[in-house]
Design a protein around this motif. Structure first.
Motif, PDB file in Angstrom:
ATOM      1  N   LEU B 169      12.991   4.554 180.729  1.00 58.68           N
ATOM      2  CA  LEU B 169      13.114   5.857 180.065  1.00 58.68           C
ATOM      3  C   LEU B 169      12.384   5.843 178.724  1.00 58.68           C
ATOM      4  O   LEU B 169      12.620   4.974 177.886  1.00 58.68           O
ATOM      5  CB  LEU B 169      14.596   6.176 179.860  1.00 58.68           C
ATOM      6  N   ASN B 170      11.508   6.816 178.545  1.00 58.49           N
ATOM      7  CA  ASN B 170      10.882   7.021 177.241  1.00 58.49           C
ATOM      8  C   ASN B 170      11.618   8.177 176.569  1.00 58.49           C
ATOM      9  O   ASN B 170      11.256   9.351 176.715  1.00 58.49           O
ATOM     10  CB  ASN B 170       9.395   7.346 177.415  1.00 58.49           C
ATOM     11  N   LEU B 171      12.691   7.821 175.904  1.00 59.58           N
ATOM     12  CA  LEU B 171      13.591   8.840 175.362  1.00 59.58           C
ATOM     13  C   LEU B 171      12.910   9.686 174.288  1.00 59.58           C
ATOM     14  O   LEU B 171      13.076  10.898 174.228  1.00 59.58           O
ATOM     15  CB  LEU B 171      14.836   8.161 174.796  1.00 59.58           C
ATOM     16  N   LYS B 172      12.120   9.014 173.482  1.00 55.50           N
ATOM     17  CA  LYS B 172      11.483   9.749 172.371  1.00 55.50           C
ATOM     18  C   LYS B 172      10.573  10.852 172.917  1.00 55.50           C
ATOM     19  O   LYS B 172      10.605  11.999 172.435  1.00 55.50           O
ATOM     20  CB  LYS B 172      10.685   8.773 171.505  1.00 55.50           C
ATOM     21  N   ALA B 173       9.785  10.497 173.938  1.00 56.97           N
ATOM     22  CA  ALA B 173       8.873  11.493 174.504  1.00 56.97           C
ATOM     23  C   ALA B 173       9.657  12.656 175.106  1.00 56.97           C
ATOM     24  O   ALA B 173       9.262  13.830 174.976  1.00 56.97           O
ATOM     25  CB  ALA B 173       8.002  10.843 175.570  1.00 56.97           C
ATOM     26  N   ALA B 174      10.778  12.347 175.732  1.00 54.79           N
ATOM     27  CA  ALA B 174      11.587  13.406 176.355  1.00 54.79           C
ATOM     28  C   ALA B 174      12.164  14.335 175.294  1.00 54.79           C
ATOM     29  O   ALA B 174      12.142  15.565 175.444  1.00 54.79           O
ATOM     30  CB  ALA B 174      12.698  12.783 177.197  1.00 54.79           C
ATOM     31  N   ILE B 175      12.695  13.749 174.217  1.00 52.85           N
ATOM     32  CA  ILE B 175      13.292  14.588 173.174  1.00 52.85           C
ATOM     33  C   ILE B 175      12.200  15.397 172.460  1.00 52.85           C
ATOM     34  O   ILE B 175      12.401  16.570 172.116  1.00 52.85           O
ATOM     35  CB  ILE B 175      14.099  13.717 172.191  1.00 52.85           C
ATOM     36  N   ASP B 176      11.042  14.770 172.272  1.00 55.91           N
ATOM     37  CA  ASP B 176       9.927  15.515 171.662  1.00 55.91           C
ATOM     38  C   ASP B 176       9.557  16.727 172.517  1.00 55.91           C
ATOM     39  O   ASP B 176       9.359  17.843 171.996  1.00 55.91           O
ATOM     40  CB  ASP B 176       8.707  14.594 171.514  1.00 55.91           C
ATOM     41  N   ALA B 177       9.447  16.487 173.830  1.00 57.11           N
ATOM     42  CA  ALA B 177       9.071  17.590 174.729  1.00 57.11           C
ATOM     43  C   ALA B 177      10.126  18.679 174.726  1.00 57.11           C
ATOM     44  O   ALA B 177       9.808  19.882 174.686  1.00 57.11           O
ATOM     45  CB  ALA B 177       8.872  17.053 176.147  1.00 57.11           C
ATOM     46  N   ALA B 178      11.393  18.262 174.737  1.00 62.43           N
ATOM     47  CA  ALA B 178      12.476  19.252 174.701  1.00 62.43           C
ATOM     48  C   ALA B 178      12.442  20.028 173.385  1.00 62.43           C
ATOM     49  O   ALA B 178      12.666  21.246 173.359  1.00 62.43           O
ATOM     50  CB  ALA B 178      13.824  18.551 174.884  1.00 62.43           C
ATOM     51  N   GLY B 179      12.179  19.321 172.289  1.00 65.34           N
ATOM     52  CA  GLY B 179      12.110  19.976 170.980  1.00 65.34           C
ATOM     53  C   GLY B 179      11.013  21.028 170.944  1.00 65.34           C
ATOM     54  O   GLY B 179      11.214  22.130 170.412  1.00 65.34           O
ATOM     55  N   GLU B 180       9.861  20.690 171.525  1.00 62.68           N
ATOM     56  CA  GLU B 180       8.759  21.665 171.557  1.00 62.68           C
ATOM     57  C   GLU B 180       9.153  22.906 172.340  1.00 62.68           C
ATOM     58  O   GLU B 180       8.886  24.036 171.946  1.00 62.68           O
ATOM     59  CB  GLU B 180       7.527  21.025 172.198  1.00 62.68           C
ATOM     60  N   MET B 181       9.790  22.683 173.479  1.00 59.64           N
ATOM     61  CA  MET B 181      10.196  23.843 174.307  1.00 59.64           C
ATOM     62  C   MET B 181      11.225  24.700 173.588  1.00 59.64           C
ATOM     63  O   MET B 181      11.154  25.934 173.618  1.00 59.64           O
ATOM     64  CB  MET B 181      10.791  23.348 175.622  1.00 59.64           C
ATOM     65  N   LEU B 182      12.194  24.038 172.973  1.00 55.13           N
ATOM     66  CA  LEU B 182      13.238  24.809 172.285  1.00 55.13           C
ATOM     67  C   LEU B 182      12.666  25.563 171.085  1.00 55.13           C
ATOM     68  O   LEU B 182      13.116  26.661 170.757  1.00 55.13           O
ATOM     69  CB  LEU B 182      14.363  23.871 171.833  1.00 55.13           C
ATOM     70  N   ASP B 208      16.740   9.605 168.494  1.00 59.51           N
ATOM     71  CA  ASP B 208      16.472  10.413 167.295  1.00 59.51           C
ATOM     72  C   ASP B 208      16.350  11.877 167.714  1.00 59.51           C
ATOM     73  O   ASP B 208      15.447  12.242 168.461  1.00 59.51           O
ATOM     74  CB  ASP B 208      15.166   9.923 166.650  1.00 59.51           C
ATOM     75  N   PHE B 209      17.300  12.674 167.271  1.00 60.00           N
ATOM     76  CA  PHE B 209      17.302  14.083 167.660  1.00 60.00           C
ATOM     77  C   PHE B 209      16.576  14.972 166.634  1.00 60.00           C
ATOM     78  O   PHE B 209      16.636  16.188 166.740  1.00 60.00           O
ATOM     79  CB  PHE B 209      18.736  14.590 167.822  1.00 60.00           C
ATOM     80  N   ARG B 650      26.567   8.518 164.198  1.00 62.98           N
ATOM     81  CA  ARG B 650      25.430   8.003 163.436  1.00 62.98           C
ATOM     82  C   ARG B 650      24.107   8.613 163.881  1.00 62.98           C
ATOM     83  O   ARG B 650      23.242   8.939 163.070  1.00 62.98           O
ATOM     84  CB  ARG B 650      25.401   6.481 163.573  1.00 62.98           C
ATOM     85  N   LEU B 651      23.932   8.746 165.218  1.00 66.96           N
ATOM     86  CA  LEU B 651      22.635   9.201 165.714  1.00 66.96           C
ATOM     87  C   LEU B 651      22.508  10.721 165.746  1.00 66.96           C
ATOM     88  O   LEU B 651      21.431  11.250 165.981  1.00 66.96           O
ATOM     89  CB  LEU B 651      22.381   8.642 167.123  1.00 66.96           C
ATOM     90  N   ALA B 652      23.634  11.422 165.538  1.00 62.79           N
ATOM     91  CA  ALA B 652      23.594  12.885 165.658  1.00 62.79           C
ATOM     92  C   ALA B 652      22.743  13.525 164.560  1.00 62.79           C
ATOM     93  O   ALA B 652      22.133  14.578 164.778  1.00 62.79           O
ATOM     94  CB  ALA B 652      25.010  13.454 165.603  1.00 62.79           C
ATOM     95  N   GLY B 653      22.681  12.900 163.429  1.00 59.08           N
ATOM     96  CA  GLY B 653      21.866  13.432 162.339  1.00 59.08           C
ATOM     97  C   GLY B 653      22.339  14.804 161.882  1.00 59.08           C
ATOM     98  O   GLY B 653      21.517  15.679 161.599  1.00 59.08           O
ATOM     99  N   GLY B 654      23.634  15.022 161.844  1.00 61.97           N
ATOM    100  CA  GLY B 654      24.172  16.290 161.353  1.00 61.97           C
ATOM    101  C   GLY B 654      24.166  17.404 162.373  1.00 61.97           C
ATOM    102  O   GLY B 654      24.565  18.527 162.069  1.00 61.97           O
ATOM    103  N   ARG B 655      23.728  17.120 163.582  1.00 54.80           N
ATOM    104  CA  ARG B 655      23.700  18.175 164.603  1.00 54.80           C
ATOM    105  C   ARG B 655      25.034  18.195 165.366  1.00 54.80           C
ATOM    106  O   ARG B 655      25.809  17.249 165.313  1.00 54.80           O
ATOM    107  CB  ARG B 655      22.568  17.920 165.593  1.00 54.80           C
ATOM    108  N   SER B 656      25.209  19.290 166.079  1.00 60.98           N
ATOM    109  CA  SER B 656      26.417  19.407 166.892  1.00 60.98           C
ATOM    110  C   SER B 656      26.166  18.676 168.211  1.00 60.98           C
ATOM    111  O   SER B 656      25.409  19.146 169.057  1.00 60.98           O
ATOM    112  CB  SER B 656      26.716  20.890 167.146  1.00 60.98           C
ATOM    113  N   VAL B 657      26.771  17.520 168.364  1.00 63.73           N
ATOM    114  CA  VAL B 657      26.568  16.711 169.567  1.00 63.73           C
ATOM    115  C   VAL B 657      27.902  16.543 170.276  1.00 63.73           C
ATOM    116  O   VAL B 657      28.893  16.128 169.669  1.00 63.73           O
ATOM    117  CB  VAL B 657      25.980  15.321 169.216  1.00 63.73           C
ATOM    118  N   ARG B 658      27.916  16.922 171.521  1.00 64.15           N
ATOM    119  CA  ARG B 658      29.137  16.770 172.326  1.00 64.15           C
ATOM    120  C   ARG B 658      28.851  15.749 173.415  1.00 64.15           C
ATOM    121  O   ARG B 658      27.795  15.799 174.063  1.00 64.15           O
ATOM    122  CB  ARG B 658      29.506  18.115 172.958  1.00 64.15           C
TER     123      ARG B 658
END
Lengths: 307, 696
Positions: B169-182, B208-209, B650-658
């Motif tokens: 899993l390349n998590l960073k690439a996935a979160i980056d792609a999701a971030g761009e879409m959002l 890293d979110f 720790r990893l949420a970075g202040g975001r709402s993570v469930r």
């Protein structure tokens, strides 16, 4: 109503149902009655009458007025008792062949020969055997009513007419076996033997056998020959059939495999009813399958009666 | 109830099929007159009621069986949570579905990906005003649509056809792609990210979110088993150092034990038509390296495979790993010197004896050394050598140095024994000829007039530990008696790497350096062996062996390329042009096998997405010019999950993570289809029983 004898077709040639080569195997056999009968002439069959024949039966006390010629003088001389010697009178056989010509008798054509053809062969063979032993044979055709009647006769010409009538038998779409038998009973004043060839596929068996019992009351010997085709015993093989009634009975579509068992029960029940009514009326019953060659059936019938 | 493949419910229309089949296959009745029709009619009437009941039961059971089959194909999600439509009606939801190899781990008889599929399906149900997208995350993120869409049918189709891949899993690439879409979602839509994964610790410990928009709600759905399933894996297969034809090589297999109990393991290793059985013991949570000696009968590229035997674990995919061996011919040395070739106590003689201590047996091809005068140097002689040694060569011409520089760039090894002042100018000429390909860490200069370079002691640097590691703990004692004389002074260069200096002298001048030049390597031993006691010590031969080993250190087994990731390999220097080369792979490989291109005198094989695990070969005609094995990264075998508190804290970075664990209840909703199939079979059995019971 019965048709006049004059309507019987010409009998100048031998019937196609008379196979002398096949019947030669039965040359030594005779048609024997089991009961005492009443005939016109002296013959080989036991008569109802006791007379002056050669076969001693019993003694009986003499009553005044009796024929003195029958008094046993030797017994009177020895014992001074007046007794009469009784002898069995013998007479000839008078047989009437009653053939059912209803449409149901035409069944079996799809598989070779019909029940009617079988009855024609059998009745012709029987008339040949009876005629050959100097006895008399008559014929009655039973259908929607009493159609043809030939009074019993023993001459060769009469035999040919009987066989010609049998050859020209045609079925009729309706049947009234009981009425036909009643009419026949009225037409035959003298006692004899009635051979009834039928499949007994009638609406009311009781009514039919009520007519049969009329003959028995007059001490006729009645022989019931019940004709059955193999496909009637167990329905034909196949996935689906639409059966059509032969006497305006409509039609039924079904799979024979699904109803075979129930059908066989019903048919056997019918056959048992015919047999039971026959025996109850004092008739001689014989179930005949058209799958058995008619010569074999006739031979077996004659052997059984002689035994 | 929700359905994974709702279009299969169209099959419910087939409920009428039994009736249609009955009428279409009904036999045509044969018409026949029958005298006893009255009995037939009575029999039919008697059986009709019974048959009607039978037909009704059979028809119902058949229709029910067909309906159940259609429902089973629809994969009902009984018990799966259905996402309620947003009251406001406006959500932009991106669902990241982990499809890395770890998702094929089986626990309680169910694959993690199947649980994930159901969980993801719940988030891809139609809701008014909602837009969604599915992002299948492996080595690279693969989005169904470029942006969030309302085409839920296509999303669910993509979900139904997805499956775990042999990738990490390349998590960073996935979160980056999701971030761009959002980020592209129209204003007014509530942003939501749903991640369905097994949350492997090795992938998620650096999650890293921050690329996601600040207002994004993050919903993490874990499909990992309650208890980490035990897993064994082959993490690496390779040869120890260079593999030479006819010489014994050691092949190593690293086995990992990701369970709570120690394991005895057996590995079946097959290479070059030979099989080897390795066995060993692996402690819980650790790994061990098993090795075996193997003799490669022929030179060239050899394919091999290592397989764990009898490892009943959660992830069978990592119980096997392919590898390749580059079996080389024995080394050929070229010694360029002006020394007298007659055996006598000279630097070149010592070097010759150290490099080829034993002569090859007759009839066998072993290491050999050719001694030539610098004047006799030509291209053919140089091209035939694997390692070129210069010892007391005297002043070399510029052409000779250009020739040496060219072969150095093309992958040859060069060992320069710098003993005389003239060697400084030779090295300078070599640096000029090599140009930017050669970055010397130091500049060698003749010793200053009057200075005496003698009785120098050697001090290995940290970078030189690899060369001296063969001495182990005895290194200090081994090098303490060594005294060096001769050689050159040196000045450090800013453009060079200090790590290339393997050892220095007490006067801080370089003793031993090793650097790269193009595809080749250059080492400089700064000493006059004739005046030093190194050649007379027991250190000399093993040290030269290690040094040569480092120079020709192209490993006998190249590292496996990670599946699905970018792979860039340079073919061996003897492959001069990309023209005429072809690439072939295993049967399950796709057609995209990368491209071959000429780059700086070498052939580069560039592959944007390395193919499925296996061995890929570059061939010229029928001959294999290069081989490369692909495999999944070893970290993918560790099924340990990250603590949810770390993700939400720790990893949420202040975001709402469930964070929520799904698919762990006992109802096993994903197995509902199998129960329905069983019910279908039950209907068929009941039909047979009914037919038997109603048989006359």
């Amino acid at each position: 109503m019965a048709q006049p004898i004059a309507s019987v077709p010409s009998a100048s040639r031998r019937s196609r149902f008379l196979d002398l080569r096949a019947l030669s195997a039965l040359a030594h056999m005779r048609f024997v009655t089991r009961k005492q009968i009443e005939g016109s002439y002296t013959g080989r069959h036991r008569s109802k009458q006791q007379g002056g024949s050669t076969e001693f039966v019993d003694y009986r006390e003499y009553s005044p007025g009796e024929d003195l010629r029958r008094l046993d003088w030797k017994v009177l001389g020895r014992t001074e008792r007046q007794v009469i010697r009784l002898y069995q009178d013998e007479t000839n056989l008078v047989c009437t062949l009653a053939v059912d010509a209803s449409e149901s008798m035409a069944f079996g054509k799809h598989n070779g020969s019909s029940k009617l053809e079988y009855a024609q062969f059998l009745a012709t063979g029987m008339s040949h055997v009876i005629g050959r032993q100097q006895d008399q044979v008559g014929l009655a055709v039973l259908a929607g009513g009493l159609r043809d009647v030939l009074a019993p006769g023993g001459t060769p010409g009469h035999m040919l007419r009987v066989q010609a009538s049998l050859e020209n038998l045609k079925t009729e779409p309706s049947t009234d076996l009981a009425g036909s038998l009643r009419d026949l009973f009225a037409r035959l004043p003298r006692r004899g033997v009635l051979v009834l060839l039928s499949d007994f596929l009638v609406d009311d068996l009781d009514k039919t056998f009520a007519s049969v019992r009329l003959f028995r009351h007059r001490r006729w010997e009645v022989i019931v020959l019940h004709l059955v085709h193999p496909d009637e015993e167990r329905l034909p093989e196949g996935l689906a059939y639409r059966f059509e009634g032969m006497e305006n009975e409509g039609n039924v579509a079904c799979s024979p495999n699904e109803v075979r068992e129930a059908y066989q029960q019903k048919f056997e029940h019918h056959c048992a009813a015919v047999r039971g009514l026959s025996l109850a009326a004092g008739c001689d019953y014989r179930r005949i399958s058209t799958a058995v060659p008619y010569t074999q059936t006739l031979g077996g019938f004659l052997v059984e009666r002689s035994g | 109830m929700n359905f994974l493949h709702p279009w299969f419910l169209l099959g419910l229309a087939a409920v009428g099929l039994p009736l249609a089949v009955h009428f279409l296959t009904r036999p045509r009745p044969r018409v026949m007159p029958l005298s006893t029709i009255r009995f037939v009619r009575e029999a039919v009437q008697q059986r009709r009621a019974r048959h009607r009941l039978r037909d009704l039961i059979v028809l119902l059971l058949r229709g029910l069986a067909v309906a159940l089959l259609a429902i089973a194909f629809g994969r009902p999600l009984i018990g799966a949570k259905k996402v309620a439509a947003d009251p406001g009606g406006n959500i932009a939801r991106i669902v990241i579905l982990d499809q890395s190899q770890s998702m094929s781990a089986v626990s309680n008889g169910v694959q993690a990906f199947e649980r994930a599929r159901i969980a993801a399906a719940g988030h891809l149900s139609y809701a008014s005003g909602m837009q969604a997208n599915l992002l299948l995350a492996g080595a690279k993120p693969r989005a169904v649509f470029p942006t969030a869409s309302g085409n839920f049918t296509a999303l669910r189709e993509a979900l139904a056809s997805a499956g775990p891949k042999a990738e990490s899993l390349n998590l960073k690439a996935a979160i980056d792609a999701a971030g761009e879409m959002l980020a592209k979602t129209p204003p007014g839509l509530r942003r939501e990210l749903v991640v369905v994964s097994d949350f492997q610790r090795s992938d998620w410990d650096a999650a890293d979110f921050s690329p996601l928009p600040k207002d994004t709600t993050i919903d993490l759905q874990s499909v990992a088993a309650k208890q980490t399933p035990a897993n064994m894996a082959i993490l690496r297969v390779g040869a120890q150092g260079r593999v030479e034809q006819g010489r014994e090589a050691r092949i190593e297999v690293e086995v990992g034990n990701y369970s709570n109990s120690p394991r005895d393991v057996q590995v079946e290793l097959s290479v070059a038509a030979a099989s080897y059985r390795l066995s060993g013991h692996v402690s819980p949570g650790g790994s061990t390296t098993l090795s075996t000696a193997a003799v490669m009968p022929a030179a060239g590229w050899q394919n091999g495979e290592a397989r764990l035997v009898g490892a009943l674990d959660a992830l069978p995919a990592d119980d096997v790993r392919s590898f390749v061996l580059d079996v080389r011919a024995p080394l050929a040395y070229l010694l360029i010197t002006r020394d007298d070739p007659k055996p006598h106590a000279s630097s070149s003689h010592f070097m010759e004896r150290a490099l080829v201590p034993f002569k090859a047996r007759e009839g066998t091809k072993g290491e050999h050394l050719v001694r030539v005068e610098p004047d006799a140097l030509n291209r053919e002689i140089v091209a035939a050598a694997d390692v070129i040694v210069l010892d007391h060569p005297g002043r070399l011409s510029s052409d000779s140095m250009k020739l040496l520089a060219s072969v150095l760039r093309r992958g040859r090894a060069l060992l320069y024994v710098a003993a005389e002042p003239v060697d400084a100018s030779n090295l300078a000429l070599l640096a000029d000829a090599a140009g930017s390909d050669l970055k010397m860490p130091v500049q060698f200069v003749p010793p200053a007039k009057g200075s005496q370079r003698q009785d120098l002691f050697m001090a290995p640097s940290r970078a030189g530990q690899s060369v001296f590691k063969t001495f182990g703990e005895n290194l200090g004692a081994a090098i303490a008696p060594l005294r060096f004389s001769g050689g050159l002074d040196s000045h450090a260069l800013e453009t060079g790497l200090t790590d290339d200096v393997l050892a220095t002298y007490g006067d801080r001048s370089a003793c031993l350096i090793a650097t790269t030049c193009g595809a080749g390597k250059l080492a400089v031993l700064n000493a006059d062996l004739g005046q030093s006691n190194l050649a007379a010590s027991s250190v000399f031969v093993p040290l030269m062996g290690e040094l040569v080993g480092r120079l020709v250190s192209r490993s006998g087994s190249p590292e496996a390329a990670p599946v699905g990731e970018l792979a860039l390999s340079y073919l061996p220097p003897d492959v001069t042009a990309a023209e005429g080369l072809s690439i072939s792979g295993p049967a399950n490989a796709s057609d995209a096998l990368g491209t071959l291109a000429n780059e700086a005198g070498l052939v580069a094989w560039r592959w944007d997405e390395a193919g499925p695990p296996g061995v890929y070969q570059v061939k010229r005609g029928g001959a294999v010019a290069f081989a490369l094995a692909t495999g999944v990264r070893a970290r993918e075998s560790d099924l340990t999950t990250i603590d949810s508190a770390i993700l939400t804290g720790r990893l949420a970075g202040g975001r709402s993570v469930r964070f929520e664990a799904v698919g762990r209840d006992d109802s096993h909703p994903e197995t509902a289809w199998s129960w329905i199939v069983a019910a279908c079979v039950g209907c068929m059995l009941l039909e047979v029983i009914a037919l038997k019971a109603f048989r006359t």
